[in-house]
Design a protein around this motif. Structure first.
Motif, short mmCIF file in Angstrom:
data_model
loop_
_atom_site.label_atom_id
_atom_site.label_comp_id
_atom_site.label_asym_id
_atom_site.label_seq_id
_atom_site.Cartn_x
_atom_site.Cartn_y
_atom_site.Cartn_z
N PRO A 162 16.23 2.28 44.68
CA PRO A 162 15.44 2.11 45.90
C PRO A 162 14.25 1.18 45.63
O PRO A 162 13.65 1.23 44.56
N VAL A 163 13.92 0.34 46.58
CA VAL A 163 12.82 -0.60 46.42
C VAL A 163 11.55 0.15 46.04
O VAL A 163 11.30 1.24 46.54
N GLN A 164 10.80 -0.44 45.13
CA GLN A 164 9.55 0.18 44.67
C GLN A 164 8.38 -0.77 44.86
O GLN A 164 8.55 -1.99 44.87
N LEU A 165 7.21 -0.19 44.98
CA LEU A 165 5.99 -0.98 45.00
C LEU A 165 5.85 -1.66 43.65
O LEU A 165 6.37 -1.16 42.64
N ILE A 166 5.17 -2.78 43.63
CA ILE A 166 4.93 -3.44 42.35
C ILE A 166 3.47 -3.84 42.29
O ILE A 166 2.91 -4.35 43.25
N ASN A 167 2.86 -3.55 41.17
CA ASN A 167 1.45 -3.78 40.99
C ASN A 167 1.26 -4.50 39.67
O ASN A 167 1.89 -4.14 38.66
N GLN A 168 0.38 -5.49 39.65
CA GLN A 168 0.14 -6.26 38.43
C GLN A 168 -0.32 -5.38 37.28
O GLN A 168 0.07 -5.57 36.14
N PHE A 169 -1.15 -4.37 37.57
CA PHE A 169 -1.63 -3.49 36.51
C PHE A 169 -0.50 -2.64 35.93
O PHE A 169 -0.47 -2.38 34.72
N VAL A 214 2.67 -3.54 35.78
CA VAL A 214 3.46 -4.46 34.95
C VAL A 214 2.73 -4.76 33.64
O VAL A 214 3.33 -4.80 32.57
N SER A 215 1.42 -4.93 33.72
CA SER A 215 0.63 -5.20 32.50
C SER A 215 0.72 -4.02 31.53
O SER A 215 0.78 -4.23 30.31
N THR A 216 0.73 -2.80 32.04
CA THR A 216 0.89 -1.64 31.18
C THR A 216 2.27 -1.65 30.52
O THR A 216 2.40 -1.38 29.33
N LEU A 217 3.29 -1.97 31.30
CA LEU A 217 4.64 -2.06 30.72
C LEU A 217 4.69 -3.10 29.61
O LEU A 217 5.29 -2.86 28.56
N ILE A 218 4.08 -4.25 29.82
CA ILE A 218 4.04 -5.31 28.81
C ILE A 218 3.31 -4.80 27.57
O ILE A 218 3.75 -4.99 26.44
N HIS A 219 2.19 -4.11 27.79
CA HIS A 219 1.42 -3.55 26.68
C HIS A 219 2.26 -2.55 25.87
O HIS A 219 2.13 -2.47 24.65
N GLU A 220 3.12 -1.83 26.56
CA GLU A 220 3.96 -0.83 25.90
C GLU A 220 5.24 -1.42 25.32
O GLU A 220 6.06 -0.68 24.78
N GLU A 279 9.15 -8.84 29.46
CA GLU A 279 9.39 -9.61 30.68
C GLU A 279 8.17 -10.47 30.93
O GLU A 279 7.14 -10.32 30.28
N ASP A 280 8.28 -11.34 31.91
CA ASP A 280 7.16 -12.17 32.31
C ASP A 280 6.06 -11.27 32.85
O ASP A 280 6.32 -10.43 33.71
N PRO A 281 4.83 -11.43 32.36
CA PRO A 281 3.77 -10.50 32.79
C PRO A 281 3.21 -10.76 34.19
O PRO A 281 2.51 -9.91 34.72
N ALA A 282 3.51 -11.89 34.81
CA ALA A 282 2.92 -12.21 36.11
C ALA A 282 3.83 -11.78 37.26
O ALA A 282 4.93 -12.31 37.42
N VAL A 283 3.37 -10.82 38.06
CA VAL A 283 4.14 -10.33 39.21
C VAL A 283 4.46 -11.47 40.17
O VAL A 283 5.55 -11.53 40.73
N THR A 284 3.53 -12.40 40.34
CA THR A 284 3.75 -13.50 41.28
C THR A 284 4.95 -14.35 40.91
O THR A 284 5.52 -15.00 41.78
N GLY A 285 5.35 -14.33 39.65
CA GLY A 285 6.51 -15.10 39.22
C GLY A 285 7.79 -14.29 39.09
O GLY A 285 8.79 -14.80 38.60
N PHE A 286 7.77 -13.04 39.52
CA PHE A 286 8.96 -12.21 39.41
C PHE A 286 10.09 -12.75 40.27
O PHE A 286 9.93 -12.94 41.47
N THR A 287 11.23 -12.97 39.65
CA THR A 287 12.44 -13.30 40.40
C THR A 287 13.04 -11.99 40.90
O THR A 287 12.63 -10.91 40.48
N ARG A 288 14.03 -12.10 41.76
CA ARG A 288 14.71 -10.89 42.23
C ARG A 288 15.36 -10.15 41.06
O ARG A 288 15.33 -8.93 41.00
N ARG A 289 15.95 -10.87 40.14
CA ARG A 289 16.60 -10.22 38.99
C ARG A 289 15.59 -9.44 38.15
O ARG A 289 15.84 -8.32 37.73
N ARG A 290 14.42 -10.04 37.91
CA ARG A 290 13.39 -9.35 37.13
C ARG A 290 12.87 -8.14 37.90
O ARG A 290 12.64 -7.08 37.33
N TYR A 291 12.68 -8.30 39.20
CA TYR A 291 12.24 -7.18 40.03
C TYR A 291 13.28 -6.06 40.01
O TYR A 291 12.92 -4.89 39.90
N ASP A 292 14.56 -6.41 40.08
CA ASP A 292 15.62 -5.40 40.01
C ASP A 292 15.55 -4.64 38.69
O ASP A 292 15.76 -3.42 38.65
N ARG A 293 15.26 -5.32 37.58
CA ARG A 293 15.13 -4.66 36.29
C ARG A 293 13.91 -3.73 36.28
O ARG A 293 13.95 -2.64 35.71
#
Length: 151
Positions: free
Chosen positions: A73-80, A82-88, A92-106
């Motif tokens: 199911p579609v989820q909200l996406i927040n830069q913070f 995503v940044s926590t996921l990158i930190h952990e 993936e690309d850390p910038a939400v603004t550059g998320f492709t549909r495939r990256r968003y699906d992941r």
């Protein structure tokens, strides 16, 4: 009750003449079909071509109309979040603004998987990620710890 003007309105039929017609057509399609539309004139990223609507806003809108995507199911996406996921360690690309549909699906698949494992909703996992970011930021600004101590 419709939230947006009907795209059959003569002023909205010609996207080249009306600045918001293309965006309204995409959003109207999302409401009617409850899916992320695949238009032949979509953008390179896989997101529908909706001028003025970025990844985070489109995800929020789709979340509100309860549309599914490939990862769940579609989820909200927040830069913070995503940044926590990158930190952990998420690679993936850390910038939400550059998320492709495939990256968003992941991203959705990851949140959905974690939420299923712990028996909660994906929105709460996303909220936890944002809170984790805020706690790390607070600890680093406070200076009382050299590294976050949240685990």
């Amino acid at each position: 009750m419709r939230r947006f003007p009907d795209v059959s309105n003569p002023h909205l039929r010609h996207p080249d003449k009306t600045p918001f017609a293309k965006t309204l057509a995409v959003l109207d399609n999302c409401i009617r079909n409850r899916v992320v539309p695949d238009f032949p004139d979509g953008s390179w990223s896989g997101w529908p071509d909706a001028p003025g609507v970025g990844v985070a806003l489109m995800a929020t809108f789709l979340w509100d109309v309860k549309a599914p995507v490939e990862g769940g199911p579609v989820q909200l996406i927040n830069q913070f979040a995503v940044s926590t996921l990158i930190h952990e360690g998420w690679r993936e690309d850390p910038a939400v603004t550059g998320f492709t549909r495939r990256r968003y699906d992941r991203y959705v698949e990851l949140l959905t998987g974690w939420s299923n494992e712990i028996g909660t909703r994906p929105e709460l996992v996303e909220m936890w990620l944002v809170q984790r970011w805020s706690a790390r930021l607070h600890q680093s600004r406070d200076g009382s710890f050299s590294a976050p101590t949240l685990f």
